[in-house]
Motif scaffolding. Structure first.
Motif, PDB file in Angstrom:
ATOM      1  N   VAL A 155      -4.539 -12.022   7.638  1.00 17.09           N
ATOM      2  CA  VAL A 155      -4.665 -11.053   8.736  1.00 17.09           C
ATOM      3  C   VAL A 155      -6.153 -10.091   8.527  1.00 17.09           C
ATOM      4  N   PRO A 156      -7.236 -10.880   8.748  1.00 16.97           N
ATOM      5  CA  PRO A 156      -8.177 -10.465   9.052  1.00 16.97           C
ATOM      6  C   PRO A 156      -8.372  -8.436   8.861  1.00 16.97           C
ATOM      7  N   ARG A 157      -9.149  -7.789   8.080  1.00 13.60           N
ATOM      8  CA  ARG A 157      -9.416  -6.895   7.764  1.00 13.60           C
ATOM      9  C   ARG A 157      -9.645  -6.300   9.533  1.00 13.60           C
ATOM     10  N   THR A 158      -8.868  -5.063   9.532  1.00 15.50           N
ATOM     11  CA  THR A 158      -8.772  -4.349  10.931  1.00 15.50           C
ATOM     12  C   THR A 158      -8.641  -3.023  11.240  1.00 15.50           C
ATOM     13  N   ARG A 159      -9.378  -2.196  11.993  1.00  8.23           N
ATOM     14  CA  ARG A 159      -9.269  -0.730  12.219  1.00  8.23           C
ATOM     15  C   ARG A 159      -8.228  -0.553  13.044  1.00  8.23           C
ATOM     16  N   MET A 160      -7.412   0.542  12.393  1.00  9.52           N
ATOM     17  CA  MET A 160      -5.577   0.099  13.036  1.00  9.52           C
ATOM     18  C   MET A 160      -5.556   1.548  14.023  1.00  9.52           C
ATOM     19  N   ALA A 161      -6.252   2.447  13.416  1.00 12.26           N
ATOM     20  CA  ALA A 161      -6.045   3.902  14.202  1.00 12.26           C
ATOM     21  C   ALA A 161      -7.045   5.026  13.690  1.00 12.26           C
ATOM     22  N   THR A 162      -7.457   5.502  14.227  1.00 13.83           N
ATOM     23  CA  THR A 162      -8.163   6.830  13.902  1.00 13.83           C
ATOM     24  C   THR A 162      -7.921   8.852  14.076  1.00 13.83           C
TER      25      THR A 162
END
Length: 245
Positions: A155-162
């Motif tokens: 699973v590639p590095r992904t920004r999930m939330a801010t």
């Protein structure tokens, strides 16, 4: 046992807020479909208590809720949320147990286990199916969700939330790598920024056991449970009831 949330619990309620904006009303709708009209409800892996709040809002008849959470760091947030909300404080009991070992009463109205199936090794997951088959009252149900990946894969590095609180900006990043025949290792990164510049960062790795919907349905069926998709497809919600109910 190592607590995977010991270093990240301070960020998780912020990072999950957006997810629960969709998940809470969906859970509310499902709970109102449960045919059992009485009995306590259980939230397994209650986390910081957003699910507990949704359960109480869905069934405002005063029924008891058992909030089961093994992480002391997460329980600190959960207990504070329950104590500070009068309608929760009178109904919710927080139990420092895990899903595999908690002693549940009979006659449950519903068992909720969201965002936590992957924490259970296959043997403990099967223990959950046994409880779901034996503990609910007639017409009771188990509600779970199935989230990707459902097989060991990158699973590639992904920004999930801010989130922004005061002058600080918070970010949550996630990636995963296969680490066994039926598991991945998630890497979660939580960054705090001030004026766009990094202030602090916490990185946490934890194991996550994967299974497809069909595999889970087969396991559940071995214990007399029928699993069906429910709610919006993107949420991965599944409703399990005993065969013939």
């Amino acid at each position: 046992m190592v607590d995977p949330y010991e270093r990240s619990a301070e960020y998780l309620d912020l990072m999950m807020a957006g997810t629960w904006q969709a998940l809470a009303p969906a859970l509310t709708g499902l709970l109102r479909e449960v045919r059992a009209e009485a009995g306590p409800m259980v939230d397994l892996g209650a986390g910081t208590g957003r699910g507990v709040a949704a359960i109480c809002a869905a069934l405002p008849d005063g029924g008891a809720v058992l909030a089961v959470e093994p992480s002391a760091a997460m329980r600190a947030v959960l207990l504070a949320r329950v104590h500070d909300t009068p309608e929760l404080r009178s109904r919710v009991t927080v139990l420092p147990e895990d899903a595999a070992h908690v002693a549940l009463p009979d006659g449950l109205r519903a068992i909720v286990a969201l965002n936590m199936l992957g924490h259970l090794p296959p043997a403990e997951r099967r223990t959950l199916w046994v409880s779901a088959a034996q503990r609910p009252a007639p017409g009771g149900a188990l509600i779970v969700n199935v989230t990707p990946p459902v097989r060991p894969e990158h699973v590639p590095r992904t920004r999930m939330a801010t989130a922004t609180v005061g002058t600080l900006h918070y970010e949550g990043w996630a990636s995963a790598e296969p680490s066994g025949d039926d598991e991945v290792t998630w890497r979660m990164e939580y960054r705090v920024l001030r004026d766009g510049l990094p202030l602090s960062e916490v990185t946490v790795d934890y194991r996550w056991w994967v299974a497809s919907e069909s595999e889970l349905a087969e396991e559940a069926a071995e214990n007399g449970l029928v699993m069906r998709p429910a709610g919006e497809p993107g949420l991965g919600l599944q409703l399990l009831t005993r065969q013939g109910e």
